[in-house]
Design an enzyme around this catalytic site. Structure first.
Site, mmCIF file in Angstrom:
data_model
loop_
_atom_site.group_PDB
_atom_site.id
_atom_site.type_symbol
_atom_site.label_atom_id
_atom_site.label_comp_id
_atom_site.label_asym_id
_atom_site.label_seq_id
_atom_site.Cartn_x
_atom_site.Cartn_y
_atom_site.Cartn_z
ATOM 1 N N ASP A 212 37.555 -73.217 85.166
ATOM 2 C CA ASP A 212 37.755 -72.082 84.262
ATOM 3 C C ASP A 212 37.619 -70.758 85.018
ATOM 4 O O ASP A 212 36.540 -70.449 85.524
ATOM 5 C CB ASP A 212 36.725 -72.178 83.122
ATOM 6 N N HIS A 301 46.552 -73.762 75.722
ATOM 7 C CA HIS A 301 45.730 -72.544 75.822
ATOM 8 C C HIS A 301 46.272 -71.569 76.871
ATOM 9 O O HIS A 301 46.397 -70.372 76.604
ATOM 10 C CB HIS A 301 44.292 -72.955 76.146
HETATM 11 C C1 HEM Z 1 42.658 -69.681 80.860
HETATM 12 C C2 HEM Z 1 39.264 -72.462 78.833
HETATM 13 C C3 HEM Z 1 38.500 -69.080 75.439
HETATM 14 C C4 HEM Z 1 41.754 -66.237 77.598
HETATM 15 C C5 HEM Z 1 41.825 -70.722 80.596
HETATM 16 C C6 HEM Z 1 41.767 -71.957 81.342
HETATM 17 C C7 HEM Z 1 40.815 -72.726 80.779
HETATM 18 C C8 HEM Z 1 40.261 -71.994 79.669
HETATM 19 C C9 HEM Z 1 40.372 -74.106 81.219
HETATM 20 C C10 HEM Z 1 42.656 -72.327 82.554
HETATM 21 C C11 HEM Z 1 42.060 -71.906 83.840
HETATM 22 C C12 HEM Z 1 42.061 -70.416 84.028
HETATM 23 O O1 HEM Z 1 43.115 -69.788 84.197
HETATM 24 O O2 HEM Z 1 40.976 -69.851 83.991
HETATM 25 C C13 HEM Z 1 38.790 -71.803 77.717
HETATM 26 C C14 HEM Z 1 37.806 -72.338 76.798
HETATM 27 C C15 HEM Z 1 37.596 -71.384 75.850
HETATM 28 C C16 HEM Z 1 38.446 -70.249 76.174
HETATM 29 C C17 HEM Z 1 37.178 -73.710 76.903
HETATM 30 C C18 HEM Z 1 36.680 -71.418 74.669
HETATM 31 C C19 HEM Z 1 35.609 -72.177 74.598
HETATM 32 C C20 HEM Z 1 39.337 -68.028 75.718
HETATM 33 C C21 HEM Z 1 39.400 -66.813 74.954
HETATM 34 C C22 HEM Z 1 40.312 -66.007 75.562
HETATM 35 C C23 HEM Z 1 40.823 -66.730 76.714
HETATM 36 C C24 HEM Z 1 38.555 -66.497 73.718
HETATM 37 C C25 HEM Z 1 40.785 -64.621 75.208
HETATM 38 C C26 HEM Z 1 40.789 -64.114 74.002
HETATM 39 C C27 HEM Z 1 42.268 -66.914 78.664
HETATM 40 C C28 HEM Z 1 43.221 -66.351 79.589
HETATM 41 C C29 HEM Z 1 43.514 -67.349 80.532
HETATM 42 C C30 HEM Z 1 42.694 -68.496 80.163
HETATM 43 C C31 HEM Z 1 43.795 -64.939 79.562
HETATM 44 C C32 HEM Z 1 44.464 -67.249 81.731
HETATM 45 C C33 HEM Z 1 45.857 -67.606 81.355
HETATM 46 C C34 HEM Z 1 46.753 -67.532 82.594
HETATM 47 O O3 HEM Z 1 46.982 -66.426 83.067
HETATM 48 O O4 HEM Z 1 47.199 -68.584 83.061
HETATM 49 N N1 HEM Z 1 40.893 -70.767 79.579
HETATM 50 N N2 HEM Z 1 39.150 -70.546 77.310
HETATM 51 N N3 HEM Z 1 40.209 -67.940 76.775
HETATM 52 N N4 HEM Z 1 41.960 -68.192 79.039
HETATM 53 FE FE1 HEM Z 1 40.594 -69.385 78.149
#
Ligand code: HEM
Length: 394
Positions: A212, A301
């Site tokens: 993450d 996501h």
């Molecule tokens: C990407 C998990 C909540 C925004 C990701 C990734 C994972 C992840 C595994 C892919 C790896 C990475 O690029 O970091 C989670 C989990 C969440 C959560 C388990 C809740 C428990 C959120 C929330 C937001 C968010 C609340 C924003 C409102 C993003 C963004 C990316 C991302 C902007 C990058 C997308 C990209 O540019 O490829 N998240 N996330 N996430 N997440 Fe989350």
């Protein structure tokens, strides 16, 4: 640069000799592996930005939100900020805070940073004045199940470091010095694994087991700077921070197949690389298809949150994993989740639209519930001889 290592760091490292002997006994490690583990760093707090935003994630992060007492005005808020500045300078250097009854709990080379922010209630006339552009409380999302217990606050202190005792001590000093001005509203603690077993930096994983942070802008790049820092006005050099406490249902998550888990985000569990190929930090190919269907599903996501589907909007995420025990009728249960932290220059223009897009159709919603929400304006940095918030209160 605000990062420096003091000589005292070597002393702290030397104290770890016993652990080294154990490690050498455990196997046929080459001699290099028996070198003392690298100590942490002493991170100087001064500069255009508060040091804790762009620094690498640490093992422990503790956040406390406080509410201002009703009679606090601009002048007394300034007094609190001067007190806190002295605390931040001393504690991050590994000295006891002024008047510290337990200075032994402060140590250098602890990777310690202390970051101060202000909630919407402190960004008004008579206190800090208006916050940065686009700064306001986060609108309640359709799926939110917010509890007051984890939401809101007039002031925020984020203490990050490599060990929980040092971090807790710093938090305690900050809260104690705030006593005449503010009372504690909530406290949240989380952990992260920022290094691999060999001590090399790694992205780290959340409680779902996912790597993450891979898609984050890299600190020190122009993209990071334009994403994170407020550019103009009295808040220049500051930022905004969204804090979302998100419960994660590990029981139902663990019923999924590995394929289902990977498709819910669009990245591989093993190394965090996109399902469309490449290395961990590579971007996803959102157009890629296999057997006629999108490799990264419509509601994955990473697709829903991706800048290319959100008008180029980005944020810098630096969440931490939490667990806590919950009493139930059949005994104690452990709740797991993420204290999601996102820094961006403009909260309403960057964080909120992406959060809305996820609220509408993110596959992860099936296993996640947001139970707390708070917004803070991160104060600009301060130089030696000046104080936190001087640009706004001085
Ligand atoms: C990407 C998990 C909540 C925004 C990701 C990734 C994972 C992840 C595994 C892919 C790896 C990475 O690029 O970091 C989670 C989990 C969440 C959560 C388990 C809740 C428990 C959120 C929330 C937001 C968010 C609340 C924003 C409102 C993003 C963004 C990316 C991302 C902007 C990058 C997308 C990209 O540019 O490829 N998240 N996330 N996430 N997440 Fe989350």
């Amino acid at each position: 640069g605000y990062v420096g290592t003091t000589g005292a760091g070597a002393v702290a490292g030397a104290g770890l000799g016993a652990g080294v002997v154990l490690a050498a006994d455990a196997g046929n490690d080459p001699p290099a592996a028996s070198a003392p583990p690298a100590p942490g760093r002493t991170i100087e707090p001064w500069g255009a930005h508060q040091a804790g935003v762009a620094t690498a994630p640490t093992e422990v992060t503790e956040l406390v939100a406080l509410d201002l007492l009703p009679d606090v005005d601009r002048e007394s808020l300034g007094r609190l900020m001067r007190l806190w500045t002295g605390d931040v300078e001393a504690l991050t250097a590994g000295r006891g805070a002024p008047g510290d009854p337990a200075p032994w709990l402060s140590q250098p080379a602890a990777d310690l940073t202390i970051t101060v922010g202000a909630g919407p209630g402190a960004c008004r006339p008579g206190l800090l004045g208006p916050g940065p552009t686009g700064f306001a409380a986060i609108p309640v999302m359709r799926r939110d199940r917010l509890q007051d217990r984890w939401s809101g606050g007039d002031l925020l202190v984020v203490v990050a470091g490599r060990d929980g005792t040092t971090v807790a001590h710093a938090v305690r000093r900050m809260v104690a010095d705030a006593r005449p001005f503010a009372r504690l509203r909530w406290r949240q603690v989380g952990s992260w694994s920022p290094t691999d077993p060999a001590g090399r930096p790694q992205t780290g994983r959340n409680h779902f087991g996912q790597v993450d942070g891979s898609g984050n802008p890299r600190p020190g790049t122009p993209l990071f700077d334009s994403t994170v820092w407020v550019r103009e006005g009295p808040w220049a050099g500051g930022s905004t921070l969204a804090v979302r406490r998100i419960r994660m249902d590990l029981d139902t998550w663990e019923e999924l197949t590995r394929d289902e888990q990977e498709r819910s985000v669009g990245r591989r569990l093993g190394d965090g690389a996109p399902l469309t190929g490449g290395m961990e930090i590579d971007d996803l190919d959102l157009a890629a298809r296999a057997q006629g269907r999108l490799v990264v599903p419509r509601d994955a996501h990473s697709r829903r949150a991706h800048p290319s589907l959100n008008g180029g909007r980005r944020m810098f995420r630096k969440g931490v994993n939490y667990t806590r025990e919950v009493e139930t009728r059949d005994g104690v249960r452990v709740e797991s989740g993420l204290v999601f932290l996102a820094y961006q220059a403009d909260l309403l223009d960057q964080f909120v639209p992406v959060q809305r897009s996820l609220d509408e159709a993110d596959r992860l919603n099936e296993w996640t519930t947001t139970v707390g929400s708070a917004a803070f304006a991160v104060l600009p940095g301060f130089e030696q001889g000046s104080w936190l918030g001087e640009q706004l209160l001085g």
